[in-house]
Motif scaffolding. Structure first.
Motif, PDB file in Angstrom:
ATOM      1  N   ARG A 116      39.197  40.699  47.047  1.00 24.64           N
ATOM      2  CA  ARG A 116      38.351  39.762  46.309  1.00 24.64           C
ATOM      3  C   ARG A 116      39.267  38.964  45.391  1.00 24.64           C
ATOM      4  N   ALA A 117      39.325  37.658  45.613  1.00 23.23           N
ATOM      5  CA  ALA A 117      40.221  36.804  44.840  1.00 23.23           C
ATOM      6  C   ALA A 117      39.845  36.813  43.360  1.00 23.23           C
ATOM      7  N   ILE A 118      40.858  36.796  42.510  1.00 23.08           N
ATOM      8  CA  ILE A 118      40.612  36.785  41.063  1.00 23.08           C
ATOM      9  C   ILE A 118      39.902  35.505  40.653  1.00 23.08           C
ATOM     10  N   HIS A 119      39.320  35.535  39.474  1.00 24.14           N
ATOM     11  CA  HIS A 119      38.589  34.410  38.875  1.00 24.14           C
ATOM     12  C   HIS A 119      37.384  33.998  39.722  1.00 24.14           C
ATOM     13  N   ASP A 120      36.824  34.961  40.468  1.00 23.68           N
ATOM     14  CA  ASP A 120      35.628  34.694  41.280  1.00 23.68           C
ATOM     15  C   ASP A 120      35.811  33.501  42.212  1.00 23.68           C
ATOM     16  N   ALA A 121      36.999  33.394  42.808  1.00 20.35           N
ATOM     17  CA  ALA A 121      37.272  32.307  43.753  1.00 20.35           C
ATOM     18  C   ALA A 121      36.664  32.667  45.107  1.00 20.35           C
ATOM     19  N   ASP A 122      35.348  32.506  45.197  1.00 21.78           N
ATOM     20  CA  ASP A 122      34.609  32.944  46.382  1.00 21.78           C
ATOM     21  C   ASP A 122      35.028  32.199  47.641  1.00 21.78           C
ATOM     22  N   ALA A 140      46.295  33.726  46.553  1.00 21.51           N
ATOM     23  CA  ALA A 140      45.244  34.397  45.796  1.00 21.51           C
ATOM     24  C   ALA A 140      45.625  35.846  45.558  1.00 21.51           C
ATOM     25  N   LEU A 141      45.339  36.316  44.367  1.00 19.58           N
ATOM     26  CA  LEU A 141      45.609  37.698  44.012  1.00 19.58           C
ATOM     27  C   LEU A 141      44.329  38.508  44.133  1.00 19.58           C
ATOM     28  N   ASN A 142      44.485  39.778  44.458  1.00 22.55           N
ATOM     29  CA  ASN A 142      43.362  40.680  44.677  1.00 22.55           C
ATOM     30  C   ASN A 142      42.929  41.292  43.341  1.00 22.55           C
TER      31      ASN A 142
END
Length: 201
Positions: A31-37, A107-109
């Motif tokens: 799940r990408a940090i900062h809610d990067a859906d 993207a970071l997890n």
């Protein structure tokens, strides 16, 4: 293994192709940090398809010696308008197309960052300098590549990417055109940024 790994000098991380070692299954925990859906959805639903039709190459970054997924990134080849004779490294309407590599995603997890929080390291910066740049440099030694480029999702990220050596484009109209022609399909009104490969050590 589906590729020849580039030697990297990262104390904490290793990297692999997404399609190797059943890495696609570990994306269930991504799940990408900062809610990067948009990026989360991309890696979970679209990344494998883009791999198999040769559109991009996706990579996973793991905590060295483990299967802990730290993050993901995507590279693809392209051509961009560039003026290598401009003293201030700015784009102009007199530019020509040159070969480049786009850092489509990085993207970071979110979950894994909590695990390594105690290491007190700049994870994104480490991945960029110790993994992504050596890959780009290696590609440039095998094929013509002038520029590494990306589209920053917002001004805050653009400021951050400047600390990685990326330049932005001052001409708003030209930046809008670049967005129209080159941005990722789930991105909107991004900030085009570039880094000459000659400046990658």
């Amino acid at each position: 293994m589906s590729f020849i790994p580039v030697d990297i000098n990262s104390k904490y991380f290793s990297y692999e192709r997404l399609i190797d070692n059943e890495n696609m299954y570990c994306l269930k925990r991504f799940r990408a940090i900062h809610d990067a859906d948009g990026i989360t959805d991309y890696f979970q639903k679209q990344a494998i398809k883009d791999e198999t039709d040769f559109s991009v190459r996706n990579y996973v970054v793991k905590l060295k010696g483990t299967d802990v997924l730290i993050g993901c990134f995507t590279l693809k080849c392209g051509s961009i308008p560039y003026n290598e004779n401009a003293i201030d490294l700015k784009f102009s309407k007199e530019t020509k197309l040159v070969p480049g590599i786009e850092l489509v995603n990085i993207a970071l997890n979110d979950y894994s960052l909590r695990i390594i929080k105690g290491l007190n390291i700049k994870v994104g910066r480490n991945i960029f300098y110790d993994i992504i740049q050596p890959i780009v440099k290696h590609i440039s030694q095998e094929a013509g590549v002038k520029v590494l480029y990306l589209f920053a999702a917002n001004p805050k990220l653009a400021v951050y990417y400047k600390t990685w050596g990326f330049y932005s484009v001052d001409d708003e109209a030209f930046n809008e055109r670049l967005n129209e022609d080159w941005q990722s399909e789930y991105s909107h009104n991004c900030i085009f940024m570039y880094k000459p490969v000659a400046e990658i050590e």
